[in-house]
Design a protein around this motif. Sequence first.
Motif, PDB file in Angstrom:
ATOM      1  N   ALA A   1       0.753  -1.389   0.087  1.00  0.00           N
ATOM      2  CA  ALA A   1      -0.091  -0.019   0.054  1.00  0.00           C
ATOM      3  C   ALA A   1       0.647   1.216  -0.096  1.00  0.00           C
ATOM      4  O   ALA A   1       0.752   2.268  -0.692  1.00  0.00           O
ATOM      5  CB  ALA A   1      -0.928   0.032   1.116  1.00  0.00           C
ATOM      6  N   ALA A   2       1.844   1.113   0.821  1.00  0.00           N
ATOM      7  CA  ALA A   2       2.930   2.304   0.697  1.00  0.00           C
ATOM      8  C   ALA A   2       3.467   2.734  -0.504  1.00  0.00           C
ATOM      9  O   ALA A   2       3.598   3.709  -1.015  1.00  0.00           O
ATOM     10  CB  ALA A   2       3.880   2.165   1.938  1.00  0.00           C
ATOM     11  N   ALA A   3       4.046   1.367  -1.316  1.00  0.00           N
ATOM     12  CA  ALA A   3       4.582   1.644  -2.425  1.00  0.00           C
ATOM     13  C   ALA A   3       3.500   2.184  -3.550  1.00  0.00           C
ATOM     14  O   ALA A   3       3.985   3.077  -4.187  1.00  0.00           O
ATOM     15  CB  ALA A   3       5.012   0.387  -3.019  1.00  0.00           C
ATOM     16  N   LEU A   4       2.299   1.810  -3.349  1.00  0.00           N
ATOM     17  CA  LEU A   4       1.258   2.246  -4.360  1.00  0.00           C
ATOM     18  C   LEU A   4       0.919   3.761  -4.046  1.00  0.00           C
ATOM     19  O   LEU A   4       0.714   4.565  -4.977  1.00  0.00           O
ATOM     20  CB  LEU A   4      -0.153   1.554  -4.002  1.00  0.00           C
ATOM     21  N   ILE A   5       0.829   4.111  -2.933  1.00  0.00           N
ATOM     22  CA  ILE A   5       0.818   5.679  -2.658  1.00  0.00           C
ATOM     23  C   ILE A   5       1.970   6.506  -3.206  1.00  0.00           C
ATOM     24  O   ILE A   5       1.556   7.556  -3.801  1.00  0.00           O
ATOM     25  CB  ILE A   5       1.115   5.895  -1.073  1.00  0.00           C
ATOM     26  N   VAL A   6       3.073   6.019  -3.116  1.00  0.00           N
ATOM     27  CA  VAL A   6       4.312   6.752  -3.768  1.00  0.00           C
ATOM     28  C   VAL A   6       4.050   6.711  -5.289  1.00  0.00           C
ATOM     29  O   VAL A   6       4.181   7.684  -6.016  1.00  0.00           O
ATOM     30  CB  VAL A   6       5.705   6.002  -3.293  1.00  0.00           C
ATOM     31  N   LEU A   7       3.961   5.624  -5.977  1.00  0.00           N
ATOM     32  CA  LEU A   7       3.878   5.375  -7.186  1.00  0.00           C
ATOM     33  C   LEU A   7       2.561   6.223  -7.930  1.00  0.00           C
ATOM     34  O   LEU A   7       2.651   6.607  -8.928  1.00  0.00           O
ATOM     35  CB  LEU A   7       3.708   4.007  -7.632  1.00  0.00           C
ATOM     36  N   SER A   8       1.382   6.099  -6.989  1.00  0.00           N
ATOM     37  CA  SER A   8       0.317   7.218  -7.470  1.00  0.00           C
ATOM     38  C   SER A   8       0.579   8.336  -7.602  1.00  0.00           C
ATOM     39  O   SER A   8      -0.163   9.201  -8.424  1.00  0.00           O
ATOM     40  CB  SER A   8      -0.978   6.550  -6.696  1.00  0.00           C
ATOM     41  N   VAL A   9       1.610   9.043  -6.764  1.00  0.00           N
ATOM     42  CA  VAL A   9       1.714  10.459  -6.917  1.00  0.00           C
ATOM     43  C   VAL A   9       2.270  10.854  -8.272  1.00  0.00           C
ATOM     44  O   VAL A   9       2.120  11.947  -8.472  1.00  0.00           O
ATOM     45  CB  VAL A   9       2.708  10.846  -5.711  1.00  0.00           C
ATOM     46  N   VAL A  10       3.011   9.874  -8.622  1.00  0.00           N
ATOM     47  CA  VAL A  10       3.914  10.460 -10.080  1.00  0.00           C
ATOM     48  C   VAL A  10       3.085  10.619 -11.189  1.00  0.00           C
ATOM     49  O   VAL A  10       3.182  11.922 -11.743  1.00  0.00           O
ATOM     50  CB  VAL A  10       4.990   9.496 -10.214  1.00  0.00           C
ATOM     51  N   PRO A  11       2.390   9.716 -11.599  1.00  0.00           N
ATOM     52  CA  PRO A  11       1.530  10.184 -12.807  1.00  0.00           C
ATOM     53  C   PRO A  11       0.351  11.484 -12.428  1.00  0.00           C
ATOM     54  O   PRO A  11       0.628  12.218 -13.540  1.00  0.00           O
ATOM     55  CB  PRO A  11       0.536   8.699 -13.048  1.00  0.00           C
TER      56      PRO A  11
END
Length: 269
Positions: A241-251
């Motif tokens: 979930a933490a990795a998804l939060i970080v990756l979602s911010v980029v796009p």
Amino acid sequence: MTMSRSTRIVLRVLTVLILCVIYVPLLLVLVNSFSASKTFAWPPRDFTLDWWRRAAESQGALDALWVSVRVGLAATVIALVLGTMVAFALQRFRFYGREVVSLLVILPIALPGIVTGIALNNAFRTIFGWQLGFVTIVIAHATFCIVTVFNNVIARLRRTGLSLEQASADLGASGFTTFRLVTFPMIRSALLAGALLAFALSFDEIIVTTFTAGANLQTLPIWIFNNLFRPNQAPVVNVVAAALIVLSVVPVWLAQRLSGDAESLGAGR
């Protein structure tokens, strides 16, 4: 409009409170992903990177991630083609029922996900006789991803107008040459912003996916949901979930930057 000092203070306090409600829970997930505890205990007493290592070695999470990436890319390509075509048709041509078509294109993003999921599930199984799987997930995600591309492209077409394309045609350029050298550069950043948002939307989707994925395929959000309450899986789920939060911010950040740059250019013209 001039606001009083007390009004500005109230607005600032409300803004801080709203941002805290939205982002503090996300911050807790990020901190918990480094907690040494095997549960969602708070506050964490010790910190470790071991859960990140285990998440990177989790075959189930990696398989689900690969499915999410492939579904997101396929749905984004479909949304780019269809969303752009519909935007051009509705912006450049006048025909009977134009407003109704525009409403029908935008409507899927406003419908409850569970309604869309049930409707698509019934259509795939009973009308088309398809087995639920990768293709049905892609089609389901494309139905609402088209809206993000459509909104970006049609907004750009409204701002740019027809003058440059008409000038290109008056100078003897063919339709393809005008699109390649004039139209496409004008809408390029809108297409990229729409694609990034569409991919992010598809990557996070869980409700519609639940009804269209079938029993043998799971995306990363579904994997997180299925493993959330399993023994000893909570720390790994926290890391994913933490990795998804970080990756979602980029796009989302890139899409915002591209839209902002385009608006600046438009204002400059």
